[in-house]
Design a protein around this motif. Structure first.
Motif, short mmCIF file in Angstrom:
data_model
loop_
_atom_site.label_atom_id
_atom_site.label_comp_id
_atom_site.label_asym_id
_atom_site.label_seq_id
_atom_site.Cartn_x
_atom_site.Cartn_y
_atom_site.Cartn_z
N VAL A 20 0.83 -1.20 0.00
CA VAL A 20 0.00 0.00 0.00
C VAL A 20 0.87 1.26 0.00
O VAL A 20 0.61 2.21 -0.76
N ARG A 21 1.92 1.27 0.80
CA ARG A 21 2.80 2.44 0.84
C ARG A 21 3.59 2.58 -0.46
O ARG A 21 3.83 3.70 -0.94
N ASN A 22 3.98 1.46 -1.05
CA ASN A 22 4.65 1.50 -2.35
C ASN A 22 3.74 2.11 -3.42
O ASN A 22 4.17 2.92 -4.24
N LEU A 23 2.50 1.65 -3.43
CA LEU A 23 1.54 2.17 -4.41
C LEU A 23 1.30 3.66 -4.21
O LEU A 23 1.22 4.43 -5.18
N ALA A 24 1.16 4.08 -2.96
CA ALA A 24 0.94 5.50 -2.68
C ALA A 24 2.12 6.34 -3.18
O ALA A 24 1.94 7.40 -3.79
N GLN A 55 2.28 9.23 -6.24
CA GLN A 55 2.89 10.54 -6.08
C GLN A 55 3.94 10.79 -7.15
O GLN A 55 4.05 11.90 -7.69
N ASP A 56 4.71 9.76 -7.48
CA ASP A 56 5.75 9.89 -8.51
C ASP A 56 5.17 10.23 -9.87
O ASP A 56 5.88 10.75 -10.75
N ALA A 112 3.99 -3.13 -11.02
CA ALA A 112 5.33 -2.53 -10.99
C ALA A 112 5.48 -1.58 -9.80
O ALA A 112 6.54 -1.54 -9.14
N MET A 113 4.45 -0.82 -9.50
CA MET A 113 4.52 0.10 -8.36
C MET A 113 4.57 -0.67 -7.04
O MET A 113 5.26 -0.28 -6.10
N THR A 135 9.76 1.40 -0.88
CA THR A 135 9.79 2.77 -0.38
C THR A 135 9.75 2.76 1.14
O THR A 135 9.21 1.84 1.76
N ASN A 136 10.32 3.79 1.72
CA ASN A 136 10.22 3.98 3.16
C ASN A 136 9.17 5.02 3.51
O ASN A 136 9.04 5.42 4.66
N GLN A 137 8.43 5.46 2.49
CA GLN A 137 7.42 6.49 2.71
C GLN A 137 6.33 6.00 3.64
O GLN A 137 5.83 4.87 3.51
#
Length: 513
Positions: A52-56, A60-61, A143-144, A149-151
């Protein structure tokens, strides 16, 4: 972010907390409904949280800004669930859309919402592709998810918009219902007031992911309680559900009443045949008389009912601590303020057993932020401190609420207002009737009649006159259907709700008797 502060993110509440407290616990199982013995996918809370955090971060990207609407049309898949929560995790607004929409319907909703993105496995309709909208394919989603990510979760507040659901309104044009992140907190009274949910539960929902009933009961609430959600893909024929329930190890099963009725008709389960199932949950439409008793008699298991709407989800129910009372839908869940108001009048609650509009206090955290770009319709549903969503009912001295139908579905019979639910309840008791739905049908510009559309019981003679005679014993003369039409199956939405608007008389009927 803590639910005790103004900062609150619905995705973090449902997934992030569990990922910290029980990272290796199984959170999501995906099965093929035709082969439910082995899951196609299994996700832990830690894996869900990372995805979920990767997708978010991926959204944003792509240049999306906070508050942008993210259209999601990926069917009943893990990608659909992940994208829903990722949109909220990133501070965007999730926009779940049915994969049953036609191209023109899809374009209407995309344009009305001003969606910036549509995640879909299909090509964008031509008219949609001509405006600025980014198409994201399932491969793009994968892919996302695969990036790392550490976001963290974007620091949203309780009242920030989280998701937008389109629902059929009192007009022909669907309207968007905008919900805040706090809507997840507004669901807490359901945990024990309806589900009796535990961390070791496995929740199986029969609905699709464009519906608050499914997104809330099927995903948000199990995860908020550390339980496992079960998702099924494929053609969900009613006769398959008993095996799916047993094979997947579901302890809770949620569906519309029509699904339970179809299971009893086409694949009646026996006592002990539903595996670990503890009880069933139903909402979305009024059940036919006797369904709860029939289900319990066949399975030996309770079936708990709830009443809700897109604007607040369920807020009245039975449950392990609120026993079923025939003819009622249950009691207001703990902490809810529910009253009856006059259909036309002031904001003063009526006395017990008075019939009117069911109203819930506007302070309820589960209540919508408002209707998307419909300020006039929004103003019409609030009366003082009360929200009135159009459901009619009464409350007895014990707090049990009887649902009397929708105010905009009332039929007109010779000047009398008649609820289709009342007529359906009477006719459903006829032994020759398996299912029935009633509607007011216009047969000429100046003439409309009440018609009953009947699915005959197995082996029963299709005798319209006999059904009318049965109705005469239970209904006033003006409530008796002028026409009884036999059909093989009632028209239903993909989620199993009866579509009264799709009912129509055979060509040539001109009953003005």
């Amino acid at each position: 972010m803590s639910p005790g502060t103004d900062l609150f993110n619905m995705a973090e509440y449902a997934i992030g907390r569990a990922a910290r407290e029980m990272p290796e616990k199984t959170a999501l199982l995906v099965y093929d409904v035709e082969n439910p013995r082995d899951p196609l996918e299994a996700w832990t809370f830690a894996e869900l949280d990372q995805a979920v955090r990767n997708l978010a971060a991926g959204l944003q990207d792509k240049g999306l800004q906070r508050g942008d609407r993210i259209g999601i049309r990926l069917g009943n898949s893990s990608q659909s669930a992940l994208m829903f929560f990722a949109a909220m995790a990133g501070g965007f607004i999730a926009l779940p859309l049915s994969d049953q929409l036609t191209a023109s319907e899809l374009v209407t909703l995309l344009e009305d919402s001003g969606a910036a993105v549509l995640a879909t496995g299909d090509a964008l309709p031509d008219t949609a592709s001509r405006r600025t909208i980014l198409a994201i394919s399932p491969n793009d989603v994968a892919a996302m998810i695969a990036q790392n990510t550490n976001q963290g979760y974007v620091p949203t507040t309780r009242d920030d918009p989280a998701f937008l659901i389109y629902t059929s309104g009192t007009t022909a044009r669907p309207k968007g219902v905008l919900h805040a992140h706090r809507s997840a907190l507004g669901r807490q009274p359901m945990y024990q007031g309806w589900y009796g949910i535990r961390p070791d539960d496995c929740m199986l929902h029969a609905g699709a992911f464009n519906w608050t009933f499914t997104l809330g009961v099927g995903l948000t609430d199990p995860w908020a309680n550390g339980a496992t959600a079960i998702v099924c893909t494929g053609d969900k024929k009613p006769e398959l559900w008993p095996d799916v329930i047993a094979e997947t190890g579901a302890t809770l099963f949620a569906a519309v009443p029509g699904i339970y009725r179809q299971i009893l008709k086409y694949a009646p389960p026996r006592r002990g045949s539903l595996g670990k199932l503890r009880h069933g949950l139903m909402a979305g439409e009024t059940p036919p008389p006797g369904l709860i008793e029939d289900w319990t008699s066949a399975t030996g298991l309770p079936l708990y009912e709830a009443l809700g709407m897109s604007e607040i989800s369920t807020y009245i129910s039975t449950g392990p601590s609120v026993p079923h009372k025939p003819g009622t839908v249950g009691k207001a869940q703990a902490g809810r303020r529910v009253v009856i108001l006059a259909v036309e009048g002031n904001d003063q609650p009526l006395s017990p057993d008075s019939e009117g509009l069911i109203a819930v206090h506007r302070s309820d955290p589960g209540l919508m932020l408002g209707y998307w770009k419909r300020p006039q319709e929004e103003a019409e549903v609030f009366r003082g401190e009360w929200f009135t969503g159009g459901d009619l009912g009464s409350i007895d001295d014990d707090g049990y609420i009887t649902h009397l139908g929708r105010s905009n579905e009332l039929m007109n019979a010779g000047g009398y207002r008649v609820s289709p639910l009342e007529v359906e309840a009477a006719i459903a008791c006829c032994p020759a009737v398996a299912e029935v739905a009633c509607a007011e049908i216009r047969i000429r510009s100046d003439v409309s009649i009440i018609a009953a559309f009947v699915v005959a019981a197995d082996g029963a003679v299709r005798d319209a006159t006999a059904i009318k005679e049965f109705a005469k014993e239970h209904l006033a003369a003006y409530k008796i259907p002028r026409e009884v039409v036999f059909i093989d199956r009632l028209p239903r939405t993909p989620n199993g709700k009866v579509q009264r608007k799709a009912l129509a008389l055979p060509s040539g009927v001109d009953d003005t008797r």
